[in-house]
Design an enzyme around this catalytic site. Structure first.
Site, short mmCIF file in Angstrom:
data_model
loop_
_atom_site.label_atom_id
_atom_site.label_comp_id
_atom_site.label_asym_id
_atom_site.label_seq_id
_atom_site.Cartn_x
_atom_site.Cartn_y
_atom_site.Cartn_z
N ARG A 70 -8.31 -8.35 1.80
CA ARG A 70 -7.84 -7.47 0.72
C ARG A 70 -6.55 -8.02 0.13
NH1 ARG A 70 -3.31 -5.48 2.62
NH2 ARG A 70 -3.08 -5.01 4.85
N GLY A 71 -6.12 -7.42 -0.98
CA GLY A 71 -4.82 -7.75 -1.53
C GLY A 71 -3.71 -7.08 -0.74
N GLY A 72 -2.49 -7.48 -1.03
CA GLY A 72 -1.33 -6.84 -0.41
C GLY A 72 -0.85 -7.54 0.84
N VAL A 74 1.19 -6.69 4.88
CA VAL A 74 0.82 -6.08 6.15
C VAL A 74 1.00 -4.56 6.10
CG1 VAL A 74 3.12 -6.34 7.18
CG2 VAL A 74 1.10 -6.23 8.67
N TYR A 76 -0.19 -0.72 8.57
CA TYR A 76 -0.67 -0.17 9.84
C TYR A 76 -1.70 0.91 9.56
CZ TYR A 76 -0.79 2.76 14.02
OH TYR A 76 -1.23 3.50 15.09
N SER A 137 -0.90 3.81 0.86
CA SER A 137 -0.93 2.39 0.55
C SER A 137 -2.28 2.00 -0.03
CB SER A 137 -0.65 1.56 1.81
OG SER A 137 0.59 1.93 2.39
N LEU A 138 -2.29 0.96 -0.87
CA LEU A 138 -3.52 0.48 -1.49
C LEU A 138 -3.70 -1.00 -1.23
CD1 LEU A 138 -2.92 3.11 -3.25
CD2 LEU A 138 -4.10 1.93 -5.10
N LEU A 151 -7.78 2.73 -0.08
CA LEU A 151 -6.47 3.34 0.12
C LEU A 151 -6.36 3.95 1.51
CD1 LEU A 151 -6.38 6.77 -0.03
CD2 LEU A 151 -7.08 6.25 -2.37
N CYS A 168 4.01 -3.21 3.82
CA CYS A 168 3.64 -3.70 2.48
C CYS A 168 4.62 -4.77 1.99
CB CYS A 168 3.54 -2.56 1.48
SG CYS A 168 2.42 -1.25 2.04
#
Length: 212
Positions: A70-72, A74, A76, A137-138, A151, A168
């Site tokens: 995925r994008g982004g 680290v 949790y 977060s996404l 998400l 993030c």
């Protein structure tokens, strides 16, 4: 609005099998396949996005780290956090990735309004925030014109593992969940509310809710 959105409640699922399943679905779906949202929780796991930098992973201890596609950066995942994996044929729906991101963020804001929580997205940092604390977060991936991943919404969870990373990719970013802002919440309620909000924001006629 002409078609319903199929939402599957998968319960608690290990990260790797869920990831494998959504990749397989995306790779093999044809033009007749219905768009789906999978709602679930994961056991404790850190996931690192494609652009993730190792310096943002500080001390994971006994919690595994998975390199995801995925994008982004680290983040949790753990019990009490509601995951929505969004499996949408973007080309068929006529929307782009930025449209999808905005719809996901707005759906979370819509859910939080039920709890009298004033939340907002930020144009320079995807996700949803409350008083500069991150509550959702996404991270997305698009393949064959279709989205997967999605998400994570913090509902009622142990937030201490976020202290082991720069969430993030932002050092010192504080995380928050719904329970700390409004004690009158259950994850089952939020599942229903998030499914309805996603259908609304993505312009589906209704929700078909099924156990997965």
């Amino acid at each position: 609005m002409t078609t319903p959105l199929l939402c599957l409640d998968l319960g608690q699922v290990d990260y790797q099998p869920a990831w494998d399943r959504m990749r397989d679905f995306t790779q093999t779906r044809d033009k007749s396949a219905s768009d789906q949202v999978w709602l679930l929780e994961h056991p404790p796991v850190f996931t690192q996005g494609q652009a993730g930098k190792p310096e943002h992973v500080i001390d994971t201890g006994d919690i595994p780290v998975v390199q995801a596609d995925r994008g982004g950066q680290v983040t949790y995942h753990g019990p009490g956090q509601l995951i929505a994996y969004v499996l949408i044929d973007l080309k068929r729906k006529g929307i782009g990735v930025r449209d999808l991101v905005s719809a996901l963020e707005n759906a979370v804001v819509e859910v939080l309004q039920h709890y009298k929580i004033d939340a907002y997205p930020k144009p320079d940092a995807p996700g949803v925030y409350v008083n500069e604390m991150k509550i959702s977060s996404l991270g997305l991936r698009v393949r064959r014109g279709c989205s997967f991943h999605g998400l994570a919404l913090n509902v009622d969870m142990d937030l201490t593992p976020f202290l082991r990373i720069n969430p993030c990719g932002y050092r010192g970013l504080q995380m928050i969940d719904i329970r700390r802002l409004n004690a009158d919440v259950t994850i089952e309620q939020v599942k229903q509310q998030l499914a309805a909000a996603l259908a609304h924001q993505l312009d589906y006629s209704s929700v078909l809710f099924q156990k997965g």
